[in-house]
Design a protein around this motif. Structure first.
Motif, PDB file in Angstrom:
ATOM      1  N   SER A  57       0.827  -1.203   0.000  1.00 14.67           N
ATOM      2  CA  SER A  57       0.000   0.000   0.000  1.00 14.67           C
ATOM      3  C   SER A  57       0.865   1.259   0.000  1.00 14.67           C
ATOM      4  O   SER A  57       0.616   2.205  -0.745  1.00 14.67           O
ATOM      5  CB  SER A  57      -0.925  -0.015   1.218  1.00 14.67           C
ATOM      6  N   LEU A  58       1.916   1.264   0.825  1.00 16.28           N
ATOM      7  CA  LEU A  58       2.766   2.442   0.942  1.00 16.28           C
ATOM      8  C   LEU A  58       3.541   2.698  -0.345  1.00 16.28           C
ATOM      9  O   LEU A  58       3.701   3.845  -0.774  1.00 16.28           O
ATOM     10  CB  LEU A  58       3.731   2.268   2.119  1.00 16.28           C
ATOM     11  N   ARG A  59       4.025   1.642  -0.972  1.00 10.98           N
ATOM     12  CA  ARG A  59       4.753   1.804  -2.236  1.00 10.98           C
ATOM     13  C   ARG A  59       3.838   2.362  -3.318  1.00 10.98           C
ATOM     14  O   ARG A  59       4.261   3.167  -4.148  1.00 10.98           O
ATOM     15  CB  ARG A  59       5.363   0.473  -2.671  1.00 10.98           C
ATOM     16  N   LYS A  60       2.592   1.919  -3.299  1.00  5.84           N
ATOM     17  CA  LYS A  60       1.638   2.425  -4.279  1.00  5.84           C
ATOM     18  C   LYS A  60       1.380   3.911  -4.061  1.00  5.84           C
ATOM     19  O   LYS A  60       1.337   4.702  -5.016  1.00  5.84           O
ATOM     20  CB  LYS A  60       0.326   1.651  -4.191  1.00  5.84           C
ATOM     21  N   PHE A  61       1.224   4.306  -2.782  1.00  8.32           N
ATOM     22  CA  PHE A  61       1.004   5.723  -2.493  1.00  8.32           C
ATOM     23  C   PHE A  61       2.220   6.559  -2.885  1.00  8.32           C
ATOM     24  O   PHE A  61       2.082   7.673  -3.387  1.00  8.32           O
ATOM     25  CB  PHE A  61       0.695   5.932  -1.018  1.00  8.32           C
ATOM     26  N   ALA A  83       4.246   5.979  -5.299  1.00  7.94           N
ATOM     27  CA  ALA A  83       4.272   6.100  -6.752  1.00  7.94           C
ATOM     28  C   ALA A  83       3.163   7.012  -7.270  1.00  7.94           C
ATOM     29  O   ALA A  83       3.378   7.800  -8.194  1.00  7.94           O
ATOM     30  CB  ALA A  83       4.156   4.717  -7.390  1.00  7.94           C
ATOM     31  N   ASP A  84       1.981   6.900  -6.655  1.00 12.99           N
ATOM     32  CA  ASP A  84       0.811   7.637  -7.150  1.00 12.99           C
ATOM     33  C   ASP A  84       0.676   9.032  -6.569  1.00 12.99           C
ATOM     34  O   ASP A  84       0.054   9.895  -7.172  1.00 12.99           O
ATOM     35  CB  ASP A  84      -0.475   6.857  -6.842  1.00 12.99           C
ATOM     36  N   ARG A  85       1.235   9.231  -5.368  1.00 15.93           N
ATOM     37  CA  ARG A  85       1.020  10.500  -4.680  1.00 15.93           C
ATOM     38  C   ARG A  85       2.350  11.089  -4.233  1.00 15.93           C
ATOM     39  O   ARG A  85       2.658  11.183  -3.062  1.00 15.93           O
ATOM     40  CB  ARG A  85       0.097  10.298  -3.468  1.00 15.93           C
TER      41      ARG A  85
END
Length: 515
Positions: A76-80, A82-84
């Motif tokens: 979840s943190l890696r996705k955030f 990358a996205d944010r």
């Protein structure tokens, strides 16, 4: 047991790591934990503000391994990241900082209303490296009472030997005055007021906290911050999104309950409070409490409710999932508020919030009274632009000031100009999801940015007549998705000879483009 790791960074200049503590998160599998609490802890670790002895226990329904929980949070943190990038100011995770946090995570399965859960939790906490504990209730409001009650009955709230035990409670803290009083009474039956940290994430924003600096650190503003010079104040929290799959929650809450007696009142409190003698937590909270106590109770004539309908920005509210086809729930609320004290008597505070509006905007605009027009009556000027100081909170961070100057040329002609300041032009903006300061302050025991029981109840008391009207229910007016709200909200100000500042004026658009 998680192994120790060296701090991933030296503490920020002028800061020191929070005291060692165990953070127990009830609702470890929830959206709040994944999207806000863990990113905030990661950012604090990146800044070197967490003690090496810190441990994090995640309590949730359902059996799972700690490694599984860690992997889920890591993904979840890696996705955030990358996205944010604006949240972390980098598109890649600082692996050293996240490893420091993840090695301190421990999952604990248990039901929130089971005696066995809390007896076993007490045994686990006894094995931690510190007796300081923060219990974070990242759960729905129906669990607030039982969790605090079980913590108290299990002896987990006893403070002995100089150690602290604290409870962080999310909003909504009650749904009206009666429920807020009941919740406060229940919680304070098991914990002291000094142990309870009622959190409002709006107060975690640097731009909100900066309101106090703007007011009290500048000789320019405070002398005119009163009814003799200020015509009115507008406080806006506008969103372009709809209910985003939260129809079931919104049907029970509505825009007024969700935003006005908490977020918008908090901004009002910081704008209207008297100068404190210091930034001591109780001194600041006393001054804000005085404001809430002076608010004239709102009536039906002081509010306008709206609900977005199909428009340029999308479908109507009644077309959203989990929304009743004939719903009368408001997605927009505007209110006229008076603070009846010596400083503000007669000065209206206009509050508005809504979804599916023309622009995303959170700001406070302070409009000064007009100067006498007599001097300019023979000049080609129809009206002088009012002086307005606007504190921009989100998404643009900064201030603007509207004022008048002479237009170049041989004729005395006055033109409107604007001076602006953007945080990004002067400061390196740090990674922030809005919870870093609040978590850090809770560990330090600084309650300045948290709400006290009396303030919670006084705020609800001011709006209770709207929530429980004596006569017919307050009308809910339609507005097109993507518009600036219902026409009736414009009429609320027009009746006073005033108008809302546009959500999409050119200065706002430039600020938003830079954000």
């Amino acid at each position: 047991m998680p192994t120790d790791k060296d701090q991933p960074a030296a503490p920020l200049a002028g800061k020191h790591p929070a005291p060692p503590c165990t953070l127990v998160i009830f609702g470890a599998g929830g959206d709040l934990t994944k999207r806000l609490l863990m990113p905030a802890l990661y950012n604090l670790a990146s800044d070197g503000l967490l003690d090496d002895k810190m441990q994090i226990i995640g309590v949730n329904h359902g059996q799972r391994e700690t490694s599984e929980w860690r992997d889920e949070l890591s993904e979840s943190l890696r996705k955030f990241a990358a996205d944010r990038a604006s949240t972390f100011h980098t598109s890649q995770l600082n692996e050293k900082a996240w490893d420091w946090v993840s090695q301190r995570l421990q999952y604990f399965a248990g039901e929130f209303e089971s005696d066995e859960t809390f007896s076993q939790l007490a045994q686990l906490i006894a094995t931690m490296k510190t007796s300081n504990v923060v219990f974070y209730l990242a759960v729905t409001a129906r669990f607030f009472k039982p969790i605090v009650e079980h913590l108290g009955r299990a002896g987990l709230l006893k403070e002995e030997g100089g150690n602290f035990r604290r409870i962080v409670i999310e909003k909504p803290f009650g749904t009206d005055l009666a429920s807020a009083r009941d919740l406060n009474a229940h919680i304070l039956g098991y914990a002291s007021e000094s142990q309870v940290y009622r959190i409002d994430h709006f107060l975690g924003k640097d731009t909100v906290q900066s309101i106090l600096a703007v007011r009290f650190a500048n000789a320019l503003f405070e002398p005119m911050w009163r009814r003799e010079y200020i015509d009115h104040v507008q406080i806006t929290a506008a969103e372009t999104i709809g209910v985003e799959g939260r129809g079931r929650f919104y049907e029970q809450t509505g825009a007024f309950r969700d935003m006005v007696p908490n977020h918008l009142f908090q901004l009002l409190g910081m704008i209207a409070m008297e100068p404190p003698n210091s930034f001591d937590a109780e001194t600041v909270r006393d001054k804000k409490a005085e404001v809430f106590d002076a608010i004239q109770p709102l009536g039906a004539r002081d509010v306008v409710f709206g609900q977005y309908e199909k428009g340029a920005a999308g479908p109507g509210y009644r077309e959203e999932p989990d929304v009743a086809p004939e719903s009368r729930t408001e997605t927009y609320a505007a209110a006229r508020v008076y603070v009846e004290n010596w400083r503000w008597a007669g000065v209206p505070f206009y509050l508005r919030t809504g979804k599916r509006l023309a622009a995303r905007r959170t700001e406070v605009s302070v409009q000064l009274k007009a100067v006498p027009f007599r001097l300019f009556r023979d000049t080609p000027v129809d009206a002088l632009t009012p002086n307005v100081l606007t504190l921009r909170i989100d998404p643009a961070h900064g201030t603007t000031f509207d004022f008048n100057v002479k237009v170049p040329g041989p004729v005395m002609q006055v033109g409107a100009v604007q001076s602006s300041f953007n945080y990004g032009d002067f400061f390196d903006e740090r990674a922030n999801v809005g919870y870093e300061t609040l978590l850090y302050d809770c560990m330090l025991g600084d309650e300045t940015l948290f709400q006290r029981a009396d303030s919670i109840e006084t705020a609800w008391a001011a709006v209770d007549p709207v929530l429980h009207p004596q006569g017919a229910p307050i009308d809910v007016h339609g507005y097109a998705a993507g518009s600036e709200g219902p026409a009736e909200a414009d009429a609320l100000l027009a009746a006073d000879g005033r108008a809302w500042r546009s959500l999409i004026d050119k200065s706002n658009k430039k600020q938003e483009d830079k954000a």
